[in-house]
Design a protein around this motif. Structure first.
Motif, mmCIF file in Angstrom:
data_model
loop_
_atom_site.group_PDB
_atom_site.id
_atom_site.type_symbol
_atom_site.label_atom_id
_atom_site.label_comp_id
_atom_site.label_asym_id
_atom_site.label_seq_id
_atom_site.Cartn_x
_atom_site.Cartn_y
_atom_site.Cartn_z
ATOM 1 N N PRO A 22 0.826 -1.211 0.000
ATOM 2 C CA PRO A 22 0.000 0.000 0.000
ATOM 3 C C PRO A 22 0.858 1.258 0.000
ATOM 4 N N ALA A 23 0.265 2.334 -0.473
ATOM 5 C CA ALA A 23 1.005 3.589 -0.602
ATOM 6 C C ALA A 23 1.181 4.269 0.757
ATOM 7 N N SER A 24 2.329 4.918 0.908
ATOM 8 C CA SER A 24 2.595 5.800 2.053
ATOM 9 C C SER A 24 2.818 7.187 1.494
ATOM 10 N N TRP A 25 2.064 8.162 2.031
ATOM 11 C CA TRP A 25 2.008 9.471 1.385
ATOM 12 C C TRP A 25 3.084 10.425 1.884
ATOM 13 N N ALA A 26 3.484 11.300 0.967
ATOM 14 C CA ALA A 26 4.327 12.448 1.303
ATOM 15 C C ALA A 26 3.664 13.677 0.694
ATOM 16 N N GLY A 27 3.903 14.844 1.281
ATOM 17 C CA GLY A 27 3.322 16.082 0.750
ATOM 18 C C GLY A 27 1.825 16.152 0.907
ATOM 19 N N ALA A 28 1.291 15.579 2.015
ATOM 20 C CA ALA A 28 -0.159 15.556 2.206
ATOM 21 C C ALA A 28 -0.755 16.948 2.390
ATOM 22 N N GLU A 29 0.062 17.914 2.828
ATOM 23 C CA GLU A 29 -0.465 19.241 3.103
ATOM 24 C C GLU A 29 -0.539 20.119 1.847
ATOM 25 N N ARG A 30 0.035 19.693 0.749
ATOM 26 C CA ARG A 30 0.077 20.523 -0.454
ATOM 27 C C ARG A 30 -1.296 20.595 -1.119
ATOM 28 N N ARG A 31 -1.534 21.721 -1.821
ATOM 29 C CA ARG A 31 -2.764 21.909 -2.584
ATOM 30 C C ARG A 31 -2.397 22.446 -3.958
ATOM 31 N N TRP A 32 -3.189 22.052 -4.971
ATOM 32 C CA TRP A 32 -2.896 22.450 -6.343
ATOM 33 C C TRP A 32 -4.149 23.024 -7.005
ATOM 34 N N THR A 33 -3.928 23.953 -7.918
ATOM 35 C CA THR A 33 -5.004 24.377 -8.804
ATOM 36 C C THR A 33 -5.150 23.326 -9.904
ATOM 37 N N TRP A 34 -6.216 23.422 -10.692
ATOM 38 C CA TRP A 34 -6.410 22.444 -11.771
ATOM 39 C C TRP A 34 -5.266 22.471 -12.792
ATOM 40 N N PRO A 35 -4.841 23.635 -13.291
ATOM 41 C CA PRO A 35 -3.699 23.621 -14.213
ATOM 42 C C PRO A 35 -2.445 23.006 -13.589
ATOM 43 N N GLN A 36 -2.232 23.247 -12.293
ATOM 44 C CA GLN A 36 -1.072 22.661 -11.638
ATOM 45 C C GLN A 36 -1.210 21.139 -11.537
ATOM 46 N N LEU A 37 -2.422 20.673 -11.282
ATOM 47 C CA LEU A 37 -2.656 19.228 -11.241
ATOM 48 C C LEU A 37 -2.334 18.590 -12.589
ATOM 49 N N VAL A 38 -2.756 19.268 -13.663
ATOM 50 C CA VAL A 38 -2.511 18.745 -15.008
ATOM 51 C C VAL A 38 -1.015 18.752 -15.315
ATOM 52 N N ASP A 39 -0.340 19.865 -15.020
ATOM 53 C CA ASP A 39 1.091 19.975 -15.322
ATOM 54 C C ASP A 39 1.913 18.953 -14.543
ATOM 55 N N ALA A 40 1.486 18.645 -13.299
ATOM 56 C CA ALA A 40 2.234 17.697 -12.474
ATOM 57 C C ALA A 40 1.889 16.249 -12.783
ATOM 58 N N GLY A 41 0.943 16.017 -13.695
ATOM 59 C CA GLY A 41 0.551 14.658 -14.029
ATOM 60 C C GLY A 41 -0.361 14.032 -12.997
ATOM 61 N N LEU A 42 -0.955 14.850 -12.125
ATOM 62 C CA LEU A 42 -1.857 14.345 -11.098
ATOM 63 C C LEU A 42 -3.273 14.181 -11.623
ATOM 64 N N VAL A 43 -3.556 14.789 -12.753
ATOM 65 C CA VAL A 43 -4.803 14.608 -13.478
ATOM 66 C C VAL A 43 -4.429 14.311 -14.922
ATOM 67 N N LYS A 44 -5.018 13.283 -15.481
ATOM 68 C CA LYS A 44 -4.698 12.888 -16.847
ATOM 69 C C LYS A 44 -5.949 12.940 -17.727
ATOM 70 N N ARG A 45 -5.707 13.043 -19.030
ATOM 71 C CA ARG A 45 -6.807 13.122 -19.991
ATOM 72 C C ARG A 45 -6.818 11.894 -20.894
ATOM 73 N N LEU A 46 -8.007 11.412 -21.190
ATOM 74 C CA LEU A 46 -8.221 10.369 -22.183
ATOM 75 C C LEU A 46 -9.217 10.905 -23.197
ATOM 76 N N ARG A 47 -8.758 11.101 -24.420
ATOM 77 C CA ARG A 47 -9.597 11.701 -25.461
ATOM 78 C C ARG A 47 -9.755 10.705 -26.608
ATOM 79 N N VAL A 48 -10.979 10.493 -27.035
ATOM 80 C CA VAL A 48 -11.298 9.607 -28.155
ATOM 81 C C VAL A 48 -12.020 10.440 -29.207
ATOM 82 N N THR A 49 -11.514 10.407 -30.444
ATOM 83 C CA THR A 49 -12.129 11.172 -31.519
ATOM 84 C C THR A 49 -13.170 10.332 -32.251
ATOM 85 N N PRO A 50 -14.109 10.969 -32.946
ATOM 86 C CA PRO A 50 -15.092 10.192 -33.717
ATOM 87 C C PRO A 50 -14.432 9.272 -34.742
#
Length: 863
Positions: free
Chosen positions: A199-227
């Protein structure tokens, strides 16, 4: 009709008739439309054929699903699994081989049946029975065994299975399918221990990110499918579906996405060992929850994969997500939080989100199962101790490279040795004479022998025009490195070919290392040695100059067909005898294939390399960039009136003016031997005799091909009436000043390559020039429509092809020149129509590929 044309026509007629004869079997077989979802799998497919002795089969169970096989007295005998329920690993065609697999209770494979494949090589080049025999090798082996394509390695506990000659990528993909499918069932039924992930053990639990920061850090990813990816028309640039997803287990990430209160509420609802993630839809009309979802059912369109484990969600595993709290988050049209309740999952390890769907074939209306995936892994700084070592399955192409290390090293050494020998060709030719060519021939004949025995029959590494077509389509549509890396020998060969073609022309590969070309040349040479030399002839020059264009017609025909149907193009590419000769074997194919090869080799007894000179589409594909080789073979001024080299040129690549056509030259080096032979080269012989008669010093031969003058300061420049044979055509006046440097030079170069019109052309042919400008504007609009998803790739390619034809015509009118040698020099020469066609075609291919790649990098539709 000349014999080479007759052979070509006969083969094309035979090849076009083959698909009907080869119909049936598993090639593009029609499968039930609900095969991926029907509970009763065995009512749709013949499960009994892969599990002998079973009298009854259950409905689908488990995740990924499998079927239980029962015998008399309701005794559980084992399981049956459909490969596409587990993995859609693509084979060489880019589509999966749909396989039904039977597994006994002790974990042994008891049956394998291919239901459908899309491998053209198994339609014509290799019989489907070869794939059946390949699969039969798994029967009796265990799902927990380490099975690899190639020889067994008992010291590493690896069981080997024999490959199908000429279908390396296909069998590697099939081995992956068997391994993944067996492991998926084995883990669920207890035959294979589940993977334990800490199981995971966390570091940096107190940090907070905006949405662009989440995307830049790879904490949010996109999956896009075209027609287009699912077989639908472009919808004004809108995606089929666009999903954003991420981890909610890490306190900092979870609180950033949900807000502190929302994250605390989520944690209160999770039991120990449960994990949360979120998925939101920001664009597209398709639902990731599935239109068929019902209470108590499963979400059949999204799935989480971690290693061999796949996690699907039921209604009780989903929670409402009412909004994203991260600053700058996009508006969402559908959202959910999903709970993974298995202890096998760990947020510390990499995982993938899979969107499951179907693709509609526009031509047939047939639906095929597809899986679109995007990976996710928390960065090092958010995990105590960093990311753990992830024991993921090694990619199949990596295993091939690691298991074939010795052969790869020997093959690379051969390529390197030939390249080094060729770079020292002047030293070899200077030590040779017309009567004693062994300083050159010792190396050349050794290269032929190794290319035939080691490369052709041993490694089966014969390059093919089908690889050129695959490269062309991959460059324009979807580049996949793993597809090309799956065969290391062909991959290395093409690197060698690409480098040497632009440095020296196609002759080094075609003349020294092509297995079939070497075999054809060896037949010709041996026939001459055993007394058949009196029958050996060259075709009359007039016929040769007509027939040499045949290979270009074959290549462009295959290229055109491939834009409509790659499958048909690969069938017609059987005009190449390579597969029959080296990959499959004459005795393993229907008699017309063997007859075709035997006829070509029979002709090679009396005509030097007839296939290479008149039919080979691969040679034509390599000849076009050979127009721009950097270094050519040397010529002297007197070559325009001396016919000695042209008489001995087996490739008939030296014309009446003494010029060498490097698109046709096979680099035998006979002319270069003559170039420095003071007894055989007429101009040198005359000068040598004159000096001997006058008692003068016989000096070495200079770079210009003549004896170095005794008094250099008194030597006058050599001149001769007629064309200069040292250039492929007459010199042309540079279109911009030779003094241009730096930015000015670049601007002149760009203008020259991108603006085909001239001032004189505008004055003399205003209508044609204006029409071209309108066409250029239309093509620009076409690219803009493609970027907006309103025009398909095929339509853009059609417009681009039309523009290329126009550019060819307009340049022949006003800018009829190309460069000789390295592109940064100012050696311009007049262009023939073939020079210009090669230049325009290759230039626009590179520009088009660059534009396509730019659209893809920008994430634009239909890119």
């Amino acid at each position: 009709m000349p014999l080479p044309l007759f052979l070509l026509a006969l083969w094309l007629a035979f090849a076009t008739a083959l698909p009907a004869r080869a119909a049936g079997g598993a090639y593009e077989a029609e499968l039930p439309a609900d095969l991926a979802s029907a509970p009763d799998l065995c009512a749709r497919v013949p499960c009994a054929e892969v599990f002998p002795g079973a009298t009854r089969f259950s409905t689908r169970r488990g995740n990924p699903p499998y079927v239980e096989a029962y015998g008399a007295g309701e005794t559980l005998l084992g399981w049956v699994v459909l490969s596409t329920d587990v993995t859609d690993t693509p084979a060489y065609s880019g589509k999966p081989v749909v396989t039904l697999i039977g597994i006994a209770q002790d974990g042994r494979y008891v049956g394998v049946k291919v239901l459908k494949h899309s491998e053209p090589i198994l339609l014509l080049g290799i019989p489907e029975s070869a794939l059946i025999k390949f699969n039969e090798q798994y029967v009796g082996k265990g799902i927990a065994d380490k099975i690899e394509v190639g020889p067994s390695r008992p010291d590493e506990n690896i069981l080997g299975v024999d490959a199908i000659s000429g279908a390396t990528v296909t069998v590697i993909a099939q081995n992956q399918v068997m391994s993944l499918s067996g492991a998926a069932v084995g883990r669920q039924v207890g035959l294979i221990a589940p993977v334990h992930r800490e199981p995971a053990s966390w570091a940096g639990a107190e940090r907070r990110w905006t949405w662009p920061q989440l995307v830049d850090a790879g904490l949010v990813k996109r999956l896009r499918v075209t027609p287009q990816q699912v077989g639908l028309e472009a919808d004004g640039g809108a995606p089929f579906i666009e999903l954003w997803f991420g981890d909610l287990n890490h306190p900092g990430v979870g609180a950033s996405v949900l807000g502190d209160a929302g994250y605390a509420r989520l944690r209160s609802l999770l039991a120990d060992g449960e994990h949360a993630l979120f998925i939101v839809r920001t664009a597209g009309k398709e639902s990731f929850k599935g239109s068929g979802f019902v209470r108590g059912g499963i979400f059949d369109r999204v799935q989480i994969k971690q290693g061999h484990d796949a996690f699907t969600f039921r209604d009780l595993d989903a929670m409402n997500l009412y909004g994203l709290e991260a600053s700058g988050a996009p508006a969402v049209t559908e959202s959910a939080i999903f709970i993974v309740r298995s202890n096998a999952f760990s947020a510390a390890y990499p995982w993938k989100l899979a969107f499951l769907g179907s693709r509609v074939d526009r031509a047939t209306g047939h639906r095929s199962f597809m899986r679109f995936e995007a990976g996710y892994w928390l960065p090092d700084e958010l995990l105590q101790g960093g990311r753990p070592a992830a024991d993921e399955d090694e990619a199949p192409w990596k295993r091939v490279w690691s298991t074939q290390r010795l052969k790869i090293a020997l093959f690379a050494a051969l390529l390197l040795a030939v390249g080094v020998v060729w770079s020292l060709r002047d030293r070899l030719t200077e030590r040779s004479t017309r009567k004693n060519k062994w300083p050159v021939n010792a190396f050349k004949y050794t290269a032929w022998a190794l290319s035939i025995v080691f490369v052709g029959f041993g490694l089966m590494a014969q390059p093919s025009v089908t690889q050129v077509l695959t490269w062309f389509h991959s460059l324009l549509f979807q580049w996949t490195w793993s597809l090309f890396l799956s065969d290391p020998f062909i991959f290395l060969f093409w690197i060698f070919i690409a480098v040497t073609v632009f440095l020296f022309g196609r002759g080094l590969f075609c003349g020294w290392l092509c297995p079939f070309g070497s075999l054809s040349e060896a037949v010709y040479k041996l026939a001459g040695k055993v007394g058949l030399a009196r029958f050996q002839r060259q075709l009359p020059r007039a016929w040769h100059d007509r027939l040499k264009w045949g290979k270009y017609a074959v290549f462009f025909g295959l290229l055109a067909v491939s834009m409509v149907s790659m499958t048909t193009a690969e069938q017609l590419a059987e005009v190449e005898p390579f597969k029959t000769t080296f990959l499959v074997g004459i005795w393993n194919r229907p008699w017309p294939y063997g007859l075709f090869v035997a006829t070509l080799l029979g002709l090679s007894i009396v005509i030097e390399r007839p296939y290479c000179k008149y039919i080979c589409p691969l040679g034509a594909a390599l000849a076009m960039p050979s127009t721009f080789r950097w270094f050519g073979l040397r010529r002297k001024i007197d070559c325009n009136r001396c016919k000695a080299c042209a008489t001995d040129c087996g490739a008939q690549a030296i014309d009446a003016t003494g010029r060498i056509d490097h698109r046709e030259c096979l680099h035998c080096l006979d002319c270069m031997v003559l170039y420095t032979d003071t007894k055989a080269c007429p101009p040198l012989s005359q000068e040598r005799k004159r000096r001997e008669r006058d008692g003068l010093l016989i000096t070495p031969i200079g770079r210009d091909g003549y004896l170095i003058p005794i008094q250099p300061e008194a030597a006058a420049p050599r001149t001769n009436d007629g064309p200069d044979p040292r250039m492929a055509s007459a010199p042309a006046r540079p279109p911009y000043p030779a003094s241009a440097r730096g930015l000015a030079w670049w601007l002149h170069e760009l203008h020259d390559h991108l603006w085909p019109w001239t001032r004189d052309g505008w004055r003399e042919q205003r209508a044609l020039s204006a029409a071209g400008l309108a066409l250029a504007l239309a093509v620009t609009v076409a690219w803009g429509l493609a970027a907006g998803g309103r025009l398909s790739q095929a339509a853009v390619i059609g417009w681009w092809f039309g523009w290329s034809l126009y550019e060819l015509l307009i340049r022949l009118q006003g800018r009829r020149y190309v460069k000789e040698g390295p592109w940064w020099r100012m050696n311009f020469r007049q262009a023939s129509w073939m020079d210009m066609a090669s230049y325009v075609g290759f230039k626009n291919l590179l520009i088009g590929a660059t534009l396509f790649l730019a659209l893809k990098a920008a994430g634009l539709p239909d890119a």
